[in-house]
Design a protein around this motif. Structure first.
Motif, PDB file in Angstrom:
ATOM      1  N   GLY A  39     102.681  71.126  33.415  1.00  0.00           N
ATOM      2  CA  GLY A  39     102.304  69.649  32.715  1.00  0.00           C
ATOM      3  C   GLY A  39     101.401  68.700  34.029  1.00  0.00           C
ATOM      4  O   GLY A  39     101.118  67.643  33.471  1.00  0.00           O
ATOM      5  N   GLN A  41      98.883  67.156  36.239  1.00  0.00           N
ATOM      6  CA  GLN A  41      97.429  67.091  36.147  1.00  0.00           C
ATOM      7  C   GLN A  41      96.997  67.160  37.476  1.00  0.00           C
ATOM      8  O   GLN A  41      96.652  66.527  38.363  1.00  0.00           O
ATOM      9  CB  GLN A  41      97.047  65.770  35.469  1.00  0.00           C
ATOM     10  CG  GLN A  41      97.582  65.628  33.996  1.00  0.00           C
ATOM     11  CD  GLN A  41      97.020  64.179  33.565  1.00  0.00           C
ATOM     12  OE1 GLN A  41      95.938  63.834  33.596  1.00  0.00           O
ATOM     13  NE2 GLN A  41      98.197  63.553  33.003  1.00  0.00           N
ATOM     14  N   ASP A 137      95.270  62.957  29.699  1.00  0.00           N
ATOM     15  CA  ASP A 137      96.472  62.047  29.834  1.00  0.00           C
ATOM     16  C   ASP A 137      96.950  61.260  28.476  1.00  0.00           C
ATOM     17  O   ASP A 137      96.078  60.472  27.800  1.00  0.00           O
ATOM     18  CB  ASP A 137      96.209  60.967  31.038  1.00  0.00           C
ATOM     19  CG  ASP A 137      97.580  60.589  31.627  1.00  0.00           C
ATOM     20  OD1 ASP A 137      98.408  60.295  30.702  1.00  0.00           O
ATOM     21  OD2 ASP A 137      97.381  59.971  32.517  1.00  0.00           O
ATOM     22  N   TYR A 189     107.189  66.292  32.593  1.00  0.00           N
ATOM     23  CA  TYR A 189     106.141  65.892  32.279  1.00  0.00           C
ATOM     24  C   TYR A 189     105.691  65.810  30.795  1.00  0.00           C
ATOM     25  O   TYR A 189     105.810  66.913  30.200  1.00  0.00           O
ATOM     26  CB  TYR A 189     105.038  66.681  33.105  1.00  0.00           C
ATOM     27  CG  TYR A 189     104.771  66.162  34.516  1.00  0.00           C
ATOM     28  CD1 TYR A 189     104.195  65.187  34.839  1.00  0.00           C
ATOM     29  CD2 TYR A 189     105.310  66.946  35.522  1.00  0.00           C
ATOM     30  CE1 TYR A 189     103.998  64.709  36.453  1.00  0.00           C
ATOM     31  CE2 TYR A 189     105.320  66.678  36.664  1.00  0.00           C
ATOM     32  CZ  TYR A 189     104.796  65.678  37.112  1.00  0.00           C
ATOM     33  OH  TYR A 189     104.817  65.353  38.563  1.00  0.00           O
ATOM     34  N   ILE A 191     102.533  65.969  28.276  1.00  0.00           N
ATOM     35  CA  ILE A 191     101.075  66.279  28.508  1.00  0.00           C
ATOM     36  C   ILE A 191     100.281  66.002  27.009  1.00  0.00           C
ATOM     37  O   ILE A 191     100.986  65.862  25.919  1.00  0.00           O
ATOM     38  CB  ILE A 191     100.984  67.858  28.503  1.00  0.00           C
ATOM     39  CG1 ILE A 191     101.409  68.588  27.242  1.00  0.00           C
ATOM     40  CG2 ILE A 191     101.530  68.381  29.865  1.00  0.00           C
ATOM     41  CD1 ILE A 191     100.873  70.061  27.313  1.00  0.00           C
ATOM     42  N   TYR A 222      95.556  71.414  33.738  1.00  0.00           N
ATOM     43  CA  TYR A 222      97.181  71.637  33.682  1.00  0.00           C
ATOM     44  C   TYR A 222      97.447  72.713  32.973  1.00  0.00           C
ATOM     45  O   TYR A 222      96.604  73.328  32.206  1.00  0.00           O
ATOM     46  CB  TYR A 222      97.702  70.110  33.385  1.00  0.00           C
ATOM     47  CG  TYR A 222      97.280  69.552  31.840  1.00  0.00           C
ATOM     48  CD1 TYR A 222      97.897  69.692  30.832  1.00  0.00           C
ATOM     49  CD2 TYR A 222      96.217  68.766  31.898  1.00  0.00           C
ATOM     50  CE1 TYR A 222      97.514  69.310  29.468  1.00  0.00           C
ATOM     51  CE2 TYR A 222      95.486  68.545  30.440  1.00  0.00           C
ATOM     52  CZ  TYR A 222      96.343  68.641  29.280  1.00  0.00           C
ATOM     53  OH  TYR A 222      95.715  68.387  28.403  1.00  0.00           O
TER      54      TYR A 222
END
Length: 302
Positions: A39, A41, A137, A189, A191, A222
């Protein structure tokens, strides 16, 4: 691209898969970083490609960096193999990657590049799925500052995003996000799942295949490594749900060609005003038609 033009593949100054070897090594290193932290970036130096940004340049760079002689590639656009974007990307690979093969069957491909869909066929550990991403994002809709977004990702602060989902519930009595559904990996994370429909988001959870997501314009990579928890953001009292494709009687619609009742369906309106439903994944639909030997199955979509 002029279909009659052939690249000089025998020229010693021409590099396999268009990108130079330094570019491919740099992208591969960043792929490894992305896999190491699900996840996260990972920034990379996105190269100029002979097509406009927004037509899958990020995903194509990942594909070209991984593709080698003997590999087999399938390219999907909106689930279809015969759309303009899918055909052009497939022709580009055929011209620039001598020795690599292309196919329209997901089971035959070890690399699948897709725009807006995950194949209906269950992916295996021997396959890599590359998804094209316009905006990597998910916090962009609630926080314009990239520096602040990085801090929020690091701290796992997704309260503003959850507030955004709650506002949907207040206004529409449900979460109204139809695609790019925010998904949490390994409990940390969150995503952007790319513009795949909600129907495809659960396919990321514990997927046997490696899933790579590339954004050429935003210069980010990612990944969802194999057998990783991928859970859509939701609330205890308002659970995540996928598209149901119900008819007026409340029954699940089936594909008019292959009779599938488990696939994602596209609604097609004919010139006479009649409405028909067909599998979005044309390769999957064609395979089912061949297996069922259904006389009503047509060679092409209407």
């Amino acid at each position: 691209m002029n279909p009659g033009y052939e690249l000089p593949v025998d020229n010693v100054n021409y590099n396999f898969a268009f990108l130079d070897e330094f570019a491919k090594r740099e992208i591969r290193r960043n792929i490894l970083k992305a896999i190491s932290i699900p996840g996260y970036q990972t920034p990379y130096a996105s190269r100029e490609m002979p097509m406009g940004r927004g037509f899958g340049t990020g995903g194509l760079q990942l594909t070209l960096s991984l593709l080698g002689a003997g590999d087999t590639l399938k390219v999907i656009d909106q689930g279809a193999d015969d759309s303009v974007n899918a055909v052009n990307l497939r022709q580009f690979v055929e011209l620039t990657c001598p020795g690599a093969n292309t196919t329209e069957r997901a089971a035959e491909a070890n690399i699948i590049q897709s725009r807006h869909r995950i194949p209906e066929d269950k992916l295996t550990a021997d396959q890599i799925l590359v998804l094209q991403v316009p905006t990597p994002d998910p916090l962009t809709i609630v926080e314009p500052s990239e520096a602040r977004r990085k801090i929020m990702h690091g701290e796992g602060d997704y309260a503003p995003l959850l507030t955004r989902l709650y506002e949907d519930i207040v206004q529409f009595d449900e979460i109204a996000i139809s695609n790019r559904y925010p998904t949490r990996l390994n409990g940390h994370y969150v995503i952007d799942s790319s513009p795949i429909p909600r129907f495809d988001v659960p396919k990321m959870h514990q997927s046997a295949a490696l899933i790579l997501l590339g954004a050429g314009r935003e210069r980010k990579i990612y990944a969802v490594p194999p057998f990783t928890d991928a859970v859509p953001l939701a609330f205890e009292d308002v659970a995540f749900r996928t598209e149901a494709f119900l008819d007026s009687k409340g029954e699940r619609r089936q594909c008019d060609r292959c009779t599938s009742v488990t696939s994602y369906l596209d609604e097609i309106i004919h010139p006479d005003g009649s409405r028909h439903w067909q599998c979005s994944d044309t390769g999957y639909c064609n395979d089912r038609c061949a297996q069922l030997q259904n006389a009503e199955c047509e060679e092409a979509r209407p």
